[in-house]
Each structure stands twice: as C-alpha cells, then as structure tokens.
Enzyme design. Structure first.
Site, PDB file in Angstrom:
ATOM      1  N   ASP A  33       0.868  -1.172   0.000  1.00 26.30           N
ATOM      2  CA  ASP A  33       0.000   0.000   0.000  1.00 26.30           C
ATOM      3  C   ASP A  33       0.906   1.223   0.000  1.00 26.30           C
ATOM      4  OD1 ASP A  33      -1.714   2.112   0.525  1.00 26.30           O
ATOM      5  OD2 ASP A  33      -2.830   1.076   2.093  1.00 26.30           O
ATOM      6  N   TYR A 126      -9.017  15.276  -8.437  1.00 25.62           N
ATOM      7  CA  TYR A 126      -8.154  14.230  -8.982  1.00 25.62           C
ATOM      8  C   TYR A 126      -7.007  14.828  -9.785  1.00 25.62           C
ATOM      9  CZ  TYR A 126      -6.439  10.742 -12.247  1.00 25.62           C
ATOM     10  OH  TYR A 126      -5.613   9.956 -13.013  1.00 25.62           O
ATOM     11  N   LYS A 130      -2.620  14.702  -9.555  1.00 23.50           N
ATOM     12  CA  LYS A 130      -1.698  14.290 -10.619  1.00 23.50           C
ATOM     13  C   LYS A 130      -0.746  15.428 -10.985  1.00 23.50           C
ATOM     14  CE  LYS A 130      -1.704  10.822 -12.066  1.00 23.50           C
ATOM     15  NZ  LYS A 130      -1.088   9.565 -11.569  1.00 23.50           N
TER      16      LYS A 130
END
Length: 204
Positions: A33, A126, A130
């Site tokens: 993870d 989102y 990025k």
C-alpha cells in the site's frame, strides 16, 4: 537486459506476462500500500535484496475519482492525495538511496506542473493530485541532478484496471495500457531529465 519491477496494483498474472515477453524467469512482484511508509520501505528492501540496486522506479499508483468538487467527500479527497502525492513521495524517498549509479531514472505518470485547465476543470481534485506529482518530479530533477526525473502523460484515457472496473467510463476512444509501454521505455533509456512528455511526443 531490462528487468522490470511491477508497481502497486492488480498483480495477478504479472510475472507470467513478464516472462512470456522475454523475462526468462526474472519477473518479481511485490505488493504494498503506497500510502503506508513501512510497507513501501519493506517492498524496496525486498527488491534491493533480490536485485542489488534499482535502475528505474515508476510512480504510477493512482486513486481515480474524476468528478467535480461537490461530489467528492473528505474520504475520497484524502485517498486521492494519499495514493498519488504521498505515494509518489514515499516510493521515491525509499528508492533514492538504492538507485543505480549507472544512469538511474524515476518516471512519474503525471502531467506537466502547469496543466491544461480545460482538462482539469471537470475533476479538479483528482487532476490536482496528478499535477502535484508533476511538480514533485520537477523539483526532484533539481534536487537530485544525478538521477533522471521525467513525467509521462497519455493524450487519451488509458483503459487501466481502475478505469475499466471502478469508474465505468466510456472507453470507446481509450488507449490500452500496453500503449504506454513504448513511450515509457523511450524515456527511461534516454538522457532526458526534467522533461514532461505526452505519450505521442515521447515517440517522436
């Protein structure tokens, strides 16, 4: 030859696929993870124990939830930031001491730091994570000039496991995951650093 260490994500069949295209039994998978530093450190330890050094590290893990701000709750907001930005930080920090001295590369799957606002608009939470990954890569290319840091971003949606199984997006114009392999290989076998590539531009 090139040895590929698969990153986080669905690992079923990865080693078999790697060996099928010429890996010759050298495929190696480690699941962790990327939000959890201890798991990332342990994954890097296992990789270094098996291979000695790391030639290329790819920050590719993402939590994808491409919707507007009003549809994002705190849990999903935190998840996207933890997987994308925190994950890239943890993996890069853990890999740095073990990077090969022979032209090492760290590639982030992210857009340029100043991204197209038209693209960002529909899913700012989102796309912000990025873009943050791109900013980290830009800064790291200056902080660690002996390592080649670059980013790669697709010009169209990529039909990844997350996109096809969780988002339910229209994939009629999407490219395959394999489509990203050639531009990624071109970048990590080049002398480029501090560059921000679209997949199509990397092949020119």
């Amino acid at each position: 030859g090139v040895r590929v260490i698969p990153g986080p994500g669905p690992l079923s069949g990865v080693v078999e696929q790697f060996d099928a295209v010429g890996g010759k039994g050298k495929g190696f998978k480690v699941q962790c993870d990327v939000q959890k530093g201890e798991q990332v450190n342990e994954a890097i330890r296992k990789i270094v124990e098996k291979f000695g050094t790391i030639d290329v590290s790819v920050n590719n893990a993402s939590a994808l939830y491409p919707v507007g701000v009003e549809a994002v709750d705190e849990r999903r907001f935190d998840l996207m930031n933890h997987v994308c930005v925190r994950g890239a930080f943890l993996l890069t920090r853990a890999a740095l001491p073990h990077m090969s001295k022979d032209d090492p590369h760290i590639l982030s799957v992210a857009p340029a730091p100043i991204a197209d606002r038209t693209w960002m608009g529909p899913h700012t939470c989102y796309s912000g994570t990025k873009t943050g990954m791109g900013m980290l890569a830009a800064a790291w290319s200056l902080e660690f000039p002996h390592i080649r840091f670059n980013t790669l971003w697709p010009h169209k949606m990529v039909a990844t496991f997350a996109v096809t199984n969780t988002v339910g997006a229209d994939l009629s114009g999407a490219v395959t995951v394999a489509h990203m392999a050639d531009p990624a290989y071109r970048i990590v076998t080049s002398e480029a650093t501090g560059r921000f590539y679209l997949d199509t531009g990397a092949l020119e």
